[in-house]
Design an enzyme around this catalytic site. Structure first.
Site, PDB file in Angstrom:
ATOM      1  N   SER A 574       0.849  -1.186   0.000  1.00  0.00           N
ATOM      2  CA  SER A 574       0.000   0.000   0.000  1.00  0.00           C
ATOM      3  C   SER A 574       0.892   1.246   0.000  1.00  0.00           C
ATOM      4  O   SER A 574       1.690   1.422  -0.917  1.00  0.00           O
ATOM      5  CB  SER A 574      -0.944  -0.039   1.198  1.00  0.00           C
ATOM      6  N   ASP A 659      -9.530  -3.728  -5.484  1.00  0.00           N
ATOM      7  CA  ASP A 659      -8.929  -2.900  -4.437  1.00  0.00           C
ATOM      8  C   ASP A 659      -9.606  -1.529  -4.396  1.00  0.00           C
ATOM      9  O   ASP A 659      -9.697  -0.847  -5.413  1.00  0.00           O
ATOM     10  CB  ASP A 659      -7.432  -2.745  -4.704  1.00  0.00           C
ATOM     11  N   HIS A 694      -8.079  -4.820  -1.343  1.00  0.00           N
ATOM     12  CA  HIS A 694      -6.835  -4.290  -0.785  1.00  0.00           C
ATOM     13  C   HIS A 694      -6.164  -5.266   0.175  1.00  0.00           C
ATOM     14  O   HIS A 694      -4.940  -5.307   0.272  1.00  0.00           O
ATOM     15  CB  HIS A 694      -7.132  -2.968  -0.061  1.00  0.00           C
TER      16      HIS A 694
END
EC number: 3.4.14.-
Length: 723
Positions: A574, A659, A694
């Site tokens: 991330s 995501d 995600h």
């Protein structure tokens, strides 16, 4: 000291990684370049030849074909390592007590816990009625023996997720009268949850459903109304609080509050004493709370109006509000109190003073004492403040560890429950008597076959290039690994949003340690391990410090003999994927292989587009590139914009098609441009989970399979392969 024969038997050094050899002979997918210009309001323009890979609906056939072709290429490159991947996976699964259960906690006359079933991916959430002889210890014993008599199953997530590629229960909430259950589930990883309802007396699912919500639920006292946070369907921002009355259509749900400022996000919850329902709205630099009596919800009244650069979080117990805030220059936060009916800033009275060297992270209120969660020198602590004003700290057992509050739903107790772990100590739940000091271990995560005495963890401090900053680093490795500059190393960090990365035990990392890999957790600027200034020094115009800190840690650990300079791997996800992209541009020669998951790599384009989820929430984290100064600064480090024709490390890039935090097209574009420019010989593989978001795939076993594939790639590149 040289490695023992056991360690040597598990390690083979290879001159050419299998994946490198295979990638050299295989052909990665072709991806078309299509002219596209990204324009900024101030007139700046950038070419983005892979912009076409963006499809908000995830339906473009050419794009999907490309992602599937990348997956096929990854399959081909990884095929020779399938035995190693399987071995890593089997090792991790063997360390799981598959029918394990959590420590029960008591709330409103019931004991709540989650337990797993052998071979199943998801938990069973359940409860047992309180009564004579019923406590956390007796319930744990019954669960361990497979005795579920008297148990009421709230949610069997295995049954709910059956036949679904992805399934996650984000939250569940039992009504105040213990009769109804509301829960929020997600079936594709996009984090757009559907709220469902269950009658716990009959086990019946009610027909009511609410879509496009956050997993953040609060019942009214009468059990007829559920308050929830509604999401914007495009930006996915938490924009509105609504109230759903059971038995009515969701289209009739009343609007309770709507936030007009898109830089804020929101949540809803109950106060500690259940007297108030509160809406919290927060941005990176400001916050505001609105509360209403839980017994008769009506107007949500502002506790203290929002002010830029003033943050606060409040809770209520007894006749006062207790508030954590950075007001009045309290950079590391302090705690103040205010009367129930007078909550403006002029009514705040200092209770826990601000300290320059101690960061106040939070607090928990009890009838006879309070607990303040603090952080100093990159270590957590729990400070127990008694009714007479005296205080004690909960003792830690190691020099580098993680400690935090556990489930403590009841205020009328002398016992404090907390969690403890380190890189060598599995997750442990304790409770301590705040009057006598007696400590009881309620549970330690069982890890079959693990022997903590074989490993060592330590804290070191790496000098930053500015000559004054010391960066804390937590290390773990086997005791029989020599500090002779020959070991392979995996270095991990995050370094954004003020998120502190604390040392935790990992059953997956044990497989690396047993192969002689040193694991290093770098507590770099941009996190909050060293207090708020540590965060401020790693965001906005100081963001470059995050990246140079990571590189400086690598240099220090190699210099000190913890790792071989040509056997260093780096990993981040991330915003930590942004870190990976930045360091691979700035110092590619220092890393043999990089693992980057759901990486945020096209910072300028994303932050110029307010329709992309999270963009407007994050202007105070990265800067708004609609302002020329921020545009120019972000361009100096944005990974996608700084790719050049040079040799890059081998790279494993992972993403999820659904995501919601970092859109799939960012890593897709990044890989396409990287492949076009890369002159290095290391392979670049790109794995897209077509059913995930995600957080990757759902379910405990599927997540371990993902990690095994990635670690097999890394071990191969580092010259370590299991026999």
């Amino acid at each position: 000291m040289k490695p023992t024969s056991l360690l040597l038997a598990a390690t083979v050094l290879m001159s050419t990684p299998i994946t490198s050899a295979l990638a050299a002979s295989a052909t990665p997918p072709d991806v078309a370049k299509k002219p596209h210009v990204v324009k900024a309001p101030h007139g700046a323009e950038r070419n983005d030849e892979y912009y076409w890979l963006r499809d908000d609906k995830r339906e473009n056939k050419e794009m999907l074909a490309y992602l599937n072709a990348e997956n096929a290429y990854t399959d081909a490159v990884m095929a020779p390592l399938k035995p190693l991947e399987d071995k890593l996976y089997d090792e991790v699964v063997a360390r799981i007590k598959q029918d394990d259960a959590s420590v029960p906690y008591r709330e409103r006359g019931w004991w709540y816990y989650a337990r797993f079933v052998t071979g199943k991916d998801y938990p069973v959430h359940a409860r047992r009625k309180d009564g004579p002889g019923v406590d956390a210890v007796s319930i744990q014993a019954a669960n361990a023996a497979g005795d579920f008599a008297g148990e009421q199953v709230l949610l069997d997530v295995n049954a709910l997720g059956a036949g679904k590629d992805y399934y996650n229960v984000g939250d569940y909430e039992v009504s105040q009268d213990n009769r109804l259950l509301a829960y929020a589930d997600d079936t594709n990883g996009r984090r757009q949850y559907t709220i469902r309802f269950k009658n716990l007396d009959t086990g019946e699912l009610l027909p009511d459903t609410v879509t496009n919500a956050e997993p953040n639920l609060v019942w009214s006292d009468d059990g007829r109304t559920l308050f929830y946070v509604d999401k914007d369907p495009e930006t996915l921002l938490s924009k509105r609080v609504k109230a759903h009355v059971l038995g009515t259509p969701a289209s009739q749900d009343a609007l309770v509050y709507e936030e007009e400022d898109d830089s804020f996000y929101m949540g809803i919850g109950r106060s500690r004493d259940d007297k108030f329902i509160c809406i919290s709205v927060e941005s990176t630099v400001s916050s505001e709370m609105r509360c209403t009596p839980a017994a008769s919800p009506g107007v949500f009244t502002v506790l203290a109006p929002r002010e830029r650069d003033v943050e606060y979080q409040a809770d209520h117990l007894g006749d006062r509000w207790v508030i954590r805030t950075n007001a009045d220059g309290a950079t590391n936060f302090k705690i103040v109190t205010a009367p129930t009916d007078s909550t403006s800033r002029k009514d705040w009275k200092d209770w826990v003073a601000h300290r320059d060297d101690v960061f106040v992270e939070g607090f928990e209120l009890f009838d006879g004492f309070s607990v303040v969660a603090e952080r100093a020198n990159a270590l957590e602590s729990l400070r127990v403040i008694k009714a007479d004003g005296s205080s004690d700290y909960v003792k830690a057992d190691e020099s580098a560890y993680s400690m935090g509050l556990s489930a403590n739903p009841e205020t009328g107790t002398d016992w404090l429950r907390y969690s403890y772990t380190s890189m060598t100590t599995p997750a442990t739940t304790y409770e301590i008597n705040t009057k006598t000091g007696e400590r009881r271990q309620l549970k330690q995560q069982p890890v079959p076959g693990y022997d903590a005495s074989k490993y060592v963890t330590e804290r070191v401090w790496a000098p930053a290039r500015d000559g004054k900053t010391k960066i804390p680093v937590t290390l773990v490795y086997r005791k029989d690994v020599a500090r002779d500059g020959k070991a392979p190393m995996l270095q991990y960090a995050y370094g954004s949003y003020g998120a502190s990365m604390d040392p935790n035990f990992s059953i997956t990392n044990v497989s690396l340690l047993d192969r002689g890999v040193v694991y290093a957790l770098a507590h770099i600027r941009g996190g909050q391990e060293m207090g708020r200034a540590w965060y401020d020094d790693g965001k906005l115009y100081n963001k470059i410090n995050t990246f140079t800190d990571f590189i400086d840690v690598t240099d220090y650990l190699v210099k000190e003999g913890y790792a071989a300079k040509d056997r260093v791997a780096a990993m981040g996800g991330s915003a930590g994927g942004l870190l990976m992209g930045a360091v691979s541009n700035m110092a590619p020669e220092k890393y043999k292989v990089i693992l980057t998951l759901v990486p945020f790599v096209d910072v300028v384009t994303t932050m110029l587009d307010p329709t992309i989820p999270l963009t407007t929430n994050e202007y105070d984290e990265w800067g708004n590139p609609e302002e020329k100064g921020y545009y120019d600064y972000i361009l100096t480090y944005s990974p996608y914009d700084n790719l050049q024709a040079k040799a890059y490390p081998a790279m494993f890039v992972g993403t999820g098609l659904w995501d919601s935090q970092v859109q799939y097209w960012e890593p897709a574009k990044y890989v396409a441009r990287l492949r076009d420019l890369n002159t290095g010989k290391g392979p670049v593989v790109f794995r897209t989970n077509m059913e995930a978001g995600h957080g990757g795939k759902s379910g405990r076993f599927r997540q371990y399979r993902e990690r095994a594939e990635m670690f097999a790639f890394m071990l191969d590149q580092l010259g370590v392969a299991s026999k």
